[in-house]
Design an enzyme around this catalytic site. Structure first.
Site, PDB file in Angstrom:
ATOM      1  N   HIS A 128       0.836  -1.202   0.000  1.00  0.00           N
ATOM      2  CA  HIS A 128       0.000   0.000   0.000  1.00  0.00           C
ATOM      3  C   HIS A 128       0.872   1.255   0.000  1.00  0.00           C
ATOM      4  CE1 HIS A 128      -3.154   2.650   2.188  1.00  0.00           C
ATOM      5  NE2 HIS A 128      -3.316   2.733   0.895  1.00  0.00           N
TER       6      HIS A 128
ATOM      7  N   GLU B 299       1.832   2.036  -3.498  1.00  0.00           N
ATOM      8  CA  GLU B 299       0.745   2.629  -4.272  1.00  0.00           C
ATOM      9  C   GLU B 299       0.796   4.154  -4.160  1.00  0.00           C
ATOM     10  OE1 GLU B 299      -3.938   3.461  -3.764  1.00  0.00           O
ATOM     11  OE2 GLU B 299      -3.300   1.443  -3.187  1.00  0.00           O
ATOM     12  N   HIS B 300       1.109   4.652  -2.976  1.00  0.00           N
ATOM     13  CA  HIS B 300       1.207   6.093  -2.769  1.00  0.00           C
ATOM     14  C   HIS B 300       2.518   6.658  -3.314  1.00  0.00           C
ATOM     15  CE1 HIS B 300      -2.148   6.958   0.243  1.00  0.00           C
ATOM     16  NE2 HIS B 300      -2.236   5.659   0.029  1.00  0.00           N
TER      17      HIS B 300
ATOM     18  N   GLU C 296      -5.522   8.035   6.262  1.00  0.00           N
ATOM     19  CA  GLU C 296      -6.431   7.183   5.488  1.00  0.00           C
ATOM     20  C   GLU C 296      -6.949   6.022   6.335  1.00  0.00           C
ATOM     21  OE1 GLU C 296      -6.414   4.418   1.412  1.00  0.00           O
ATOM     22  OE2 GLU C 296      -4.610   5.503   2.013  1.00  0.00           O
TER      23      GLU C 296
END
Length: 444
Positions: free
Chosen positions: A71, A74-75, A151
Site C-alpha cells: 500500500h 501505491e502512494h 487514510e
C-alpha cells in the site's frame, strides 16, 4: 460467436494471441522479450483509452517486516521518479483532462490512467516511468506515512469498513490473506524505508509486469511504446525471459488457510450496529463461481433479493442489507451484512441466518433463478460499456482467471446455472465454520 482467449500458461517471449470480441472489438496479447505481457482491446469508434500497469503482487506477499509496503508503494510511486517530480506527474494528466490512480489488492496492484487516445503515449510513458523508476525519497516517505495513517483513521471511523475488515480477519485468521490490505497503524508506523525499497525491487520487474489497455488503442504501437519506456527506465527488456507464472501453478508459495469460526465484537459509540456473518467461500477460479453469482443475487444482490425483502421491506429493520463474495487464488469468503439499530441486532442476525439456511435447504425458485440471471446478465453488459472496466477485465483475465471469456460465453455460463447447482452450493457454504462480527455500542 467470439470465443474465449486461452491464457492457461503465461507464454514464452514472442508468443501472440488474438481473439475477436463483441461489437467488432479485438483483443490481442503479446509476450515481450523481457517477459512483459501486453494485452489490448481495441474498441472501434472510441476516442478515449484506459491503460493499466499491473504487478501480480499484493498485501499477501509481504514478508515479515514488510507489512504495509504494498500500500505504501501505491502512494509513493506518484511522488516522483528520476525524470519527474510529483507535480510533473500530476500536471501531465491534468493538462490533457485525463485521470490517473492506483489500486492495491491482496494479490495484485494496478496503476492506471484514462486519457484521450491521442494522449495514450504520454500516459504509457508516465505510468511506466513511475513503475520502473520510483525514487521512494525518504522525506516523501515520511510525509506519505502521515497521509496513510490518516487514510487508515478515516477507514476506522467508518463502522461498515471496520466490520468487513474484521470479518476477513475472523474467517482467514493468521493467514496473509487475513491481513488488512492497507496495513495497520502499527505496521505503517514501523515499516522502514529500506523494507519498502526491498519490497519494490524484489517484486517489480519485467517478468511480473502486465500492461493492459482498452479503447482507442493500437496494439503494435503500444507494445513499442512499452518497450521503449521500460528501456528508458533501466529495465532489461532485451534478454528473453518467461513471465512469472500465476498463483496456484507453483509460482507463489502459500496455501489455503485452515477453516475457523470466530465471534468478534468491536465497540464503537455509534447509533447503528453493523453485523456480518459468513465463512469460507470459493476461489477466484472455481468453476462454480457462476452458480455463486446466481446464489448471491438471489440471497442479497438487489432490491428483489430475499435479504432486502425480508429484513428491509417487510420488517423495516435495516436500511442496508446484502450478501457478498470475494475469491482469491486458494480460498474465498462469503458473507451476509446488515446495519440496524443496536437493540435489533440479535433479531436481524437471526433473520440473516434464517434466510441463508432456507436457501441451503430449499434452494431457489424458477422465478428467482430467471430474475437473478437477468440481473447478472444486464449488469455484465452494462459494466463493460467503458474502457476502464475492459482494461480491468484484461488484467484479471491474465493474472487471475487464465482465460478471457467473450461476452456471449460469459452470458452462456451464467444462463447455464441450474437451481440444483445453487442449492447444493448454498448447502456447502452454510456447512462451513461460521464467523460473526458485530461493530457498535456493545460492551462484549
Amino acid at each position: 460467436m467470439p470465443l474465449a482467449l486461452p491464457l492457461a500458461t503465461p507464454g514464452d517471449p514472442g508468443s501472440e494471441l488474438t481473439a475477436g470480441q463483441d461489437g467488432d472489438a479485438l483483443v490481442r496479447r503479446s509476450v515481450l522479450p523481457g517477459g512483459v505481457r501486453v494485452l489490448t482491446e481495441r474498441m472501434p469508434g472510441l476516442r478515449s483509452a484506459t491503460v493499466g500497469a499491473w504487478v501480480g503482487v499484493g498485501s499477501r506477499d509481504e514478508r515479515d517486516g514488510h507489512h504495509g509496503s504494498t500500500h505504501f508503494l501505491e502512494h509513493l510511486l506518484f511522488k516522483g521518479t528520476e525524470r519527474r517530480t510529483a507535480m510533473d506527474i500530476a500536471e501531465a494528466f491534468d493538462t490533457v483532462g485525463g485521470e490517473a490512480n492506483a489500486a492495491t489488492g491482496k494479490e495484485h496492484t494496478c496503476y492506471y490512467a484514462r486519457v484521450l487516445d491521442d494522449d495514450l503515449p504520454m500516459a504509457v510513458d508516465v505510468i511506466t516511468d513511475m513503475v520502473t523508476s520510483a525514487r521512494l525519497d525518504a522525506a516523501e516517505l515520511e510525509t506519505e506515512r502521515g497521509v496513510i495513517l490518516e487514510e487508515l483513521a478515516m477507514n476506522d471511523d467508518d463502522p461498515s469498513d471496520v466490520v468487513h475488515e474484521r470479518f476477513a480477519q475472523a474467517v482467514l485468521g493468521a493467514h496473509p490473506l487475513g491481513r488488512p490490505i492497507g496495513g495497520t497503524p502499527e505496521t505503517i508506523r514501523a515499516v522502514p524505508r529500506d523494507a519498502v525499497w526491498d519490497h519494490y525491487t524484489e517484486h517489480y520487474g519485467p517478468r511480473t509486469l502486465v500492461v493492459t489497455a482498452a479503447g482507442g488503442v493500437d496494439h503494435d504501437a503500444l507494445c513499442a511504446q512499452v518497450l521503449a519506456a521500460l528501456g528508458t527506465g533501466g529495465w532489461d527488456v532485451t534478454t528473453p525471459q518467461a513471465p512469472v507464472g500465476r498463483r496456484g501453478d507453483g509460482a507463489h508459495a502459500g496455501g489455503a488457510p485452515a477453516s475457523a469460526a470466530a465471534s468478534v465484537t468491536v465497540h464503537r459509540a455509534t447509533e447503528q450496529a453493523n453485523v456480518v456473518i459468513g465463512g469460507r467461500g470459493l476461489t477466484a477460479t472455481d468453476p462454480r463461481r457462476f452458480a455463486l453469482s446466481v446464489l448471491n443475487a438471489t440471497l442479497g444482490g438487489g432490491m428483489s433479493s430475499r435479504l432486502f425483502q425480508e429484513i428491509r421491506e417487510k420488517r423495516g429493520l435495516a436500511y442496508s442489507t446484502y450478501s457478498f463474495a470475494s475469491g482469491h487464488a486458494d480460498t474465498g469468503i462469503f458473507g451476509l451484512y446488515a446495519g440496524c439499530t443496536p437493540a435489533k441486532v440479535d433479531e436481524v442476525t437471526r433473520l440473516l441466518e434464517q434466510e441463508w439456511e432456507r436457501l441451503a435447504n430449499d434452494g431457489i425458485t424458477a422465478a428467482e433463478r430467471e430474475r437473478s440471471i437477468g440481473q447478472l446478465s444486464g449488469g455484465l453488459v452494462l459494466g463493460l460499456e467503458d474502457t476502464g472496466s475492459r482494461m480491468s477485465r484484461l488484467g484479471k483475465a491474465e493474472l487471475v482467471h487464465g482465460e478471457l471469456l467473450g461476452l456471449d460465453e460469459s452470458l452462456e455460463r451464467i444462463r447455464a446455472v441450474t437451481a440444483e447447482e445453487v442449492r447444493v452450493l448454498a448447502g456447502e457454504l452454510a456447512a462451513q465454520p461460521r464467523s460473526m462480527v458485530r461493530v457498535g455500542p456493545f460492551t462484549g
